[in-house]
Design a protein around this motif. Structure first.
Motif, PDB file in Angstrom:
ATOM      1  N   ARG A 187       0.826  -1.215   0.000  1.00  0.00           N
ATOM      2  CA  ARG A 187       0.000   0.000   0.000  1.00  0.00           C
ATOM      3  C   ARG A 187       0.859   1.264   0.000  1.00  0.00           C
ATOM      4  O   ARG A 187       0.359   2.344   0.319  1.00  0.00           O
ATOM      5  CB  ARG A 187      -0.914   0.004   1.226  1.00  0.00           C
ATOM      6  CG  ARG A 187      -1.875  -1.165   1.295  1.00  0.00           C
ATOM      7  CD  ARG A 187      -2.920  -1.129   0.196  1.00  0.00           C
ATOM      8  NE  ARG A 187      -3.921  -2.167   0.396  1.00  0.00           N
ATOM      9  CZ  ARG A 187      -4.954  -2.389  -0.413  1.00  0.00           C
ATOM     10  NH1 ARG A 187      -5.110  -1.637  -1.483  1.00  0.00           N
ATOM     11  NH2 ARG A 187      -5.820  -3.353  -0.166  1.00  0.00           N
ATOM     12  N   THR A 188       2.134   1.140  -0.339  1.00  0.00           N
ATOM     13  CA  THR A 188       3.037   2.288  -0.324  1.00  0.00           C
ATOM     14  C   THR A 188       3.704   2.455  -1.686  1.00  0.00           C
ATOM     15  O   THR A 188       3.641   1.570  -2.539  1.00  0.00           O
ATOM     16  CB  THR A 188       4.139   2.117   0.737  1.00  0.00           C
ATOM     17  OG1 THR A 188       5.013   1.038   0.350  1.00  0.00           O
ATOM     18  CG2 THR A 188       3.545   1.809   2.094  1.00  0.00           C
ATOM     19  N   TRP A 189       4.331   3.616  -1.876  1.00  0.00           N
ATOM     20  CA  TRP A 189       5.153   3.798  -3.064  1.00  0.00           C
ATOM     21  C   TRP A 189       6.338   4.695  -2.713  1.00  0.00           C
ATOM     22  O   TRP A 189       6.272   5.513  -1.802  1.00  0.00           O
ATOM     23  CB  TRP A 189       4.333   4.356  -4.220  1.00  0.00           C
ATOM     24  CG  TRP A 189       4.075   5.832  -4.222  1.00  0.00           C
ATOM     25  CD1 TRP A 189       4.770   6.796  -4.884  1.00  0.00           C
ATOM     26  CD2 TRP A 189       3.007   6.525  -3.550  1.00  0.00           C
ATOM     27  NE1 TRP A 189       4.232   8.044  -4.672  1.00  0.00           N
ATOM     28  CE2 TRP A 189       3.141   7.901  -3.858  1.00  0.00           C
ATOM     29  CE3 TRP A 189       1.970   6.115  -2.723  1.00  0.00           C
ATOM     30  CZ2 TRP A 189       2.273   8.855  -3.354  1.00  0.00           C
ATOM     31  CZ3 TRP A 189       1.102   7.069  -2.223  1.00  0.00           C
ATOM     32  CH2 TRP A 189       1.252   8.413  -2.550  1.00  0.00           C
ATOM     33  N   ASP A 190       7.434   4.479  -3.441  1.00  0.00           N
ATOM     34  CA  ASP A 190       8.646   5.267  -3.263  1.00  0.00           C
ATOM     35  C   ASP A 190       8.782   6.261  -4.408  1.00  0.00           C
ATOM     36  O   ASP A 190       8.535   5.910  -5.575  1.00  0.00           O
ATOM     37  CB  ASP A 190       9.894   4.374  -3.242  1.00  0.00           C
ATOM     38  CG  ASP A 190      10.024   3.600  -1.939  1.00  0.00           C
ATOM     39  OD1 ASP A 190       9.404   4.026  -0.951  1.00  0.00           O
ATOM     40  OD2 ASP A 190      10.726   2.579  -1.917  1.00  0.00           O
ATOM     41  N   ILE A 191       9.170   7.478  -4.090  1.00  0.00           N
ATOM     42  CA  ILE A 191       9.475   8.499  -5.090  1.00  0.00           C
ATOM     43  C   ILE A 191      10.993   8.639  -5.126  1.00  0.00           C
ATOM     44  O   ILE A 191      11.589   9.154  -4.179  1.00  0.00           O
ATOM     45  CB  ILE A 191       8.806   9.840  -4.761  1.00  0.00           C
ATOM     46  CG1 ILE A 191       7.291   9.659  -4.604  1.00  0.00           C
ATOM     47  CG2 ILE A 191       9.125  10.868  -5.841  1.00  0.00           C
ATOM     48  CD1 ILE A 191       6.576  10.922  -4.166  1.00  0.00           C
ATOM     49  N   TYR A 192      11.602   8.177  -6.198  1.00  0.00           N
ATOM     50  CA  TYR A 192      13.063   8.117  -6.311  1.00  0.00           C
ATOM     51  C   TYR A 192      13.529   9.241  -7.230  1.00  0.00           C
ATOM     52  O   TYR A 192      13.129   9.312  -8.393  1.00  0.00           O
ATOM     53  CB  TYR A 192      13.466   6.757  -6.874  1.00  0.00           C
ATOM     54  CG  TYR A 192      14.954   6.472  -6.861  1.00  0.00           C
ATOM     55  CD1 TYR A 192      15.559   5.898  -5.748  1.00  0.00           C
ATOM     56  CD2 TYR A 192      15.747   6.770  -7.958  1.00  0.00           C
ATOM     57  CE1 TYR A 192      16.915   5.629  -5.736  1.00  0.00           C
ATOM     58  CE2 TYR A 192      17.098   6.509  -7.953  1.00  0.00           C
ATOM     59  CZ  TYR A 192      17.679   5.932  -6.844  1.00  0.00           C
ATOM     60  OH  TYR A 192      19.020   5.673  -6.842  1.00  0.00           O
ATOM     61  N   ASP A 193      14.354  10.139  -6.700  1.00  0.00           N
ATOM     62  CA  ASP A 193      14.850  11.292  -7.449  1.00  0.00           C
ATOM     63  C   ASP A 193      16.347  11.114  -7.709  1.00  0.00           C
ATOM     64  O   ASP A 193      17.166  11.318  -6.808  1.00  0.00           O
ATOM     65  CB  ASP A 193      14.608  12.579  -6.665  1.00  0.00           C
ATOM     66  CG  ASP A 193      14.896  13.829  -7.495  1.00  0.00           C
ATOM     67  OD1 ASP A 193      15.621  13.710  -8.507  1.00  0.00           O
ATOM     68  OD2 ASP A 193      14.405  14.911  -7.139  1.00  0.00           O
ATOM     69  N   PRO A 194      16.731  10.728  -8.940  1.00  0.00           N
ATOM     70  CA  PRO A 194      18.155  10.515  -9.224  1.00  0.00           C
ATOM     71  C   PRO A 194      18.994  11.787  -9.149  1.00  0.00           C
ATOM     72  O   PRO A 194      20.194  11.712  -8.912  1.00  0.00           O
ATOM     73  CB  PRO A 194      18.142   9.952 -10.662  1.00  0.00           C
ATOM     74  CG  PRO A 194      16.761   9.436 -10.871  1.00  0.00           C
ATOM     75  CD  PRO A 194      15.887  10.354 -10.071  1.00  0.00           C
ATOM     76  N   LEU A 195      18.376  12.962  -9.340  1.00  0.00           N
ATOM     77  CA  LEU A 195      19.138  14.205  -9.306  1.00  0.00           C
ATOM     78  C   LEU A 195      19.604  14.528  -7.893  1.00  0.00           C
ATOM     79  O   LEU A 195      20.752  14.887  -7.662  1.00  0.00           O
ATOM     80  CB  LEU A 195      18.298  15.358  -9.868  1.00  0.00           C
ATOM     81  CG  LEU A 195      17.998  15.288 -11.373  1.00  0.00           C
ATOM     82  CD1 LEU A 195      17.137  16.474 -11.788  1.00  0.00           C
ATOM     83  CD2 LEU A 195      19.280  15.264 -12.179  1.00  0.00           C
ATOM     84  N   THR A 196      18.698  14.410  -6.929  1.00  0.00           N
ATOM     85  CA  THR A 196      19.060  14.681  -5.545  1.00  0.00           C
ATOM     86  C   THR A 196      19.548  13.430  -4.824  1.00  0.00           C
ATOM     87  O   THR A 196      19.974  13.513  -3.670  1.00  0.00           O
ATOM     88  CB  THR A 196      17.854  15.260  -4.783  1.00  0.00           C
ATOM     89  OG1 THR A 196      16.778  14.294  -4.798  1.00  0.00           O
ATOM     90  CG2 THR A 196      17.369  16.539  -5.445  1.00  0.00           C
ATOM     91  N   THR A 198      17.851  10.975  -3.639  1.00  0.00           N
ATOM     92  CA  THR A 198      17.036  10.720  -2.457  1.00  0.00           C
ATOM     93  C   THR A 198      15.831   9.870  -2.831  1.00  0.00           C
ATOM     94  O   THR A 198      15.414   9.830  -3.998  1.00  0.00           O
ATOM     95  CB  THR A 198      16.546  12.042  -1.827  1.00  0.00           C
ATOM     96  OG1 THR A 198      15.780  12.774  -2.805  1.00  0.00           O
ATOM     97  CG2 THR A 198      17.715  12.882  -1.359  1.00  0.00           C
ATOM     98  N   CYS A 199      15.265   9.221  -1.837  1.00  0.00           N
ATOM     99  CA  CYS A 199      14.093   8.384  -2.041  1.00  0.00           C
ATOM    100  C   CYS A 199      13.110   8.626  -0.901  1.00  0.00           C
ATOM    101  O   CYS A 199      13.471   8.508   0.276  1.00  0.00           O
ATOM    102  CB  CYS A 199      14.499   6.910  -2.100  1.00  0.00           C
ATOM    103  SG  CYS A 199      13.170   5.815  -2.618  1.00  0.00           S
ATOM    104  N   LYS A 200      11.883   8.986  -1.259  1.00  0.00           N
ATOM    105  CA  LYS A 200      10.855   9.300  -0.270  1.00  0.00           C
ATOM    106  C   LYS A 200       9.758   8.251  -0.322  1.00  0.00           C
ATOM    107  O   LYS A 200       9.285   7.886  -1.399  1.00  0.00           O
ATOM    108  CB  LYS A 200      10.276  10.694  -0.563  1.00  0.00           C
ATOM    109  CG  LYS A 200       9.131  11.098   0.352  1.00  0.00           C
ATOM    110  CD  LYS A 200       8.565  12.439  -0.078  1.00  0.00           C
ATOM    111  CE  LYS A 200       7.366  12.842   0.754  1.00  0.00           C
ATOM    112  NZ  LYS A 200       6.775  14.117   0.293  1.00  0.00           N
ATOM    113  N   SER A 201       9.341   7.760   0.834  1.00  0.00           N
ATOM    114  CA  SER A 201       8.298   6.748   0.913  1.00  0.00           C
ATOM    115  C   SER A 201       6.958   7.391   1.268  1.00  0.00           C
ATOM    116  O   SER A 201       6.885   8.258   2.141  1.00  0.00           O
ATOM    117  CB  SER A 201       8.663   5.688   1.949  1.00  0.00           C
ATOM    118  OG  SER A 201       7.685   4.667   1.979  1.00  0.00           O
ATOM    119  N   CYS A 202       5.887   6.969   0.553  1.00  0.00           N
ATOM    120  CA  CYS A 202       4.534   7.470   0.790  1.00  0.00           C
ATOM    121  C   CYS A 202       3.581   6.279   0.897  1.00  0.00           C
ATOM    122  O   CYS A 202       3.914   5.158   0.496  1.00  0.00           O
ATOM    123  CB  CYS A 202       4.081   8.395  -0.331  1.00  0.00           C
ATOM    124  SG  CYS A 202       5.227   9.737  -0.720  1.00  0.00           S
ATOM    125  N   SER A 203       2.389   6.522   1.407  1.00  0.00           N
ATOM    126  CA  SER A 203       1.418   5.433   1.546  1.00  0.00           C
ATOM    127  C   SER A 203       0.030   5.914   1.151  1.00  0.00           C
ATOM    128  O   SER A 203      -0.290   7.100   1.255  1.00  0.00           O
ATOM    129  CB  SER A 203       1.402   4.896   2.981  1.00  0.00           C
ATOM    130  OG  SER A 203       0.982   5.895   3.875  1.00  0.00           O
TER     131      SER A 203
END
Length: 354
Positions: A187-196, A198-203
């Protein structure tokens, strides 16, 4: 002695950057000329000098070709052989002798399934997955198509995932749902930003579990679950997908010129199209089983759909002319045969424009 060698190398690099790309020609004109060279010759261009190599592999070259519509899209297939090894195959669809080529230089990826595959800019990303002897992983591998090499260090996902949806939107990679060590991963997804890096987890409780397919259209990500449920998201808000649209999504999907196509592999392989005006699915035609092997993956370039089946057997469908070239309900298409005898499973396919 080491200091002398380092200083000599820095001096050579400094001298190299002061040399014109093309002798007697201003660099801005030289760059404009080099950017117009067809992509199949880029590998040879990188051998001319260090300055040519750095320019051809750099973001400036890629930005210029995309800005002036000079970029050429090649297809990359993430594959697994009979031994379980994971690797890439590449196809230049503009070559006079179209054939798949294996990319031999790749990091060791153990026997793994359920991986995500994404294309962003001139790079490809292989994410997550799980194996017979390992749980879900958060590992990320990156392949630079311009440099024809794998990146050394790539930050991991924030959540270990396997059998999940993977798409790119707004310059970021979305790793959605799937299985993992965390029971809430589906029930979650990760937002992966190759420029920064960083990886942010959301639900979100509206993400359907057991995701089987996904696509991006009109700035929204659409996902389809194994139980028939479907969802879509825009600006991080997940909603239930329209029932009329979801009812015909019975196979891999691809978007061509803002139109949605699906290859229904329930009985053979039938191409259908979603009609926005009537909100109905239109049957386009069937594919001959003589030129491709199921299961198939889809990828689009321009107005063409590439249907890539087992062993990379490939059929090319021109969506503008397909209805004119259909005989007795079977589409007449060009095909690209496989060029090897190994048994290969195609996990996912993406195109990269350079």
């Amino acid at each position: 002695m080491a200091c002398i060698v380092e200083e000599t190398e820095r001096a050579d690099q400094s001298n190299e950057t002061q040399i014109a790309l093309i002798s007697g020609v201003p660099d801005d004109i030289s760059k404009s000329c080099l950017a117009r060279v067809p992509r199949e010759y880029h590998m040879a261009m990188k051998c001319v000098s260090r300055r040519w190599r750095d320019f051809v592999c750099g973001d400036e070259f890629w930005d210029y070709r995309n800005k002036f519509n000079l970029a050429e899209s090649w297809i990359y297939a993430l594959c697994r052989d009979i031994s379980g090894g994971v690797f890439l195959h590449m196809l230049n669809p503009f070559s006079s002798k179209r054939s798949w080529k294996r990319i031999h230089e790749y990091p060791y990826i153990p026997m793994r399934e359920g991986m995500g595959f994404a294309a962003l800019g001139k790079r490809l990303f292989v994410l997550g997955g799980c194996g017979w002897l390992e749980d879900a992983t958060d590992e990320v591998y990156c392949y630079d198509a311009a440099m024809n090499t794998w990146c050394d260090v790539v930050p991991p996902l924030s959540t270990k995932r396997c059998y999940f949806a993977c798409e790119t939107l707004d310059g970021k990679i979305m790793a959605i749902g799937g299985l993992g060590l965390n029971p809430n991963a589906k029930r979650t997804w990760d937002i992966y930003d190759p420029l920064t890096r960083t990886c942010k987890s959301c639900s979100d409780v509206n993400i359907v579990p057991e995701i089987e397919d996904s696509f991006v259209m009109d700035g929204r990500i659409y996902i389809r679950g194994g139980g028939g449920g479907s969802s879509s998201a825009s600006s991080g808000i997940w909603e239930r997908m329209d029932d009329d649209m979801a009812s015909g999504w019975r196979g891999p999907a691809v978007v061509v010129a803002d139109e949605l196509y699906v290859l229904d592999q329930t009985f053979g392989a039938t191409l259908t199209m979603w009609c926005r005006e009537t909100r109905m699915w239109i049957r386009i035609g069937k594919l001959s089983q003589l030129v491709m092997k199921q299961p198939c993956r889809l990828v689009s370039i321009g107005n063409s759909i590439f249907v890539i089946g087992k062993d990379c057997s490939t059929v090319v469908i021109d969506v503008e002319n397909v209805r004119k070239t259909t005989m007795n309900g079977v589409m007449v298409c060009s095909s690209i045969p496989k060029t090897w005898d190994d048994d290969i499973e195609v996990i996912s396919c993406k195109s990269v424009a350079i």
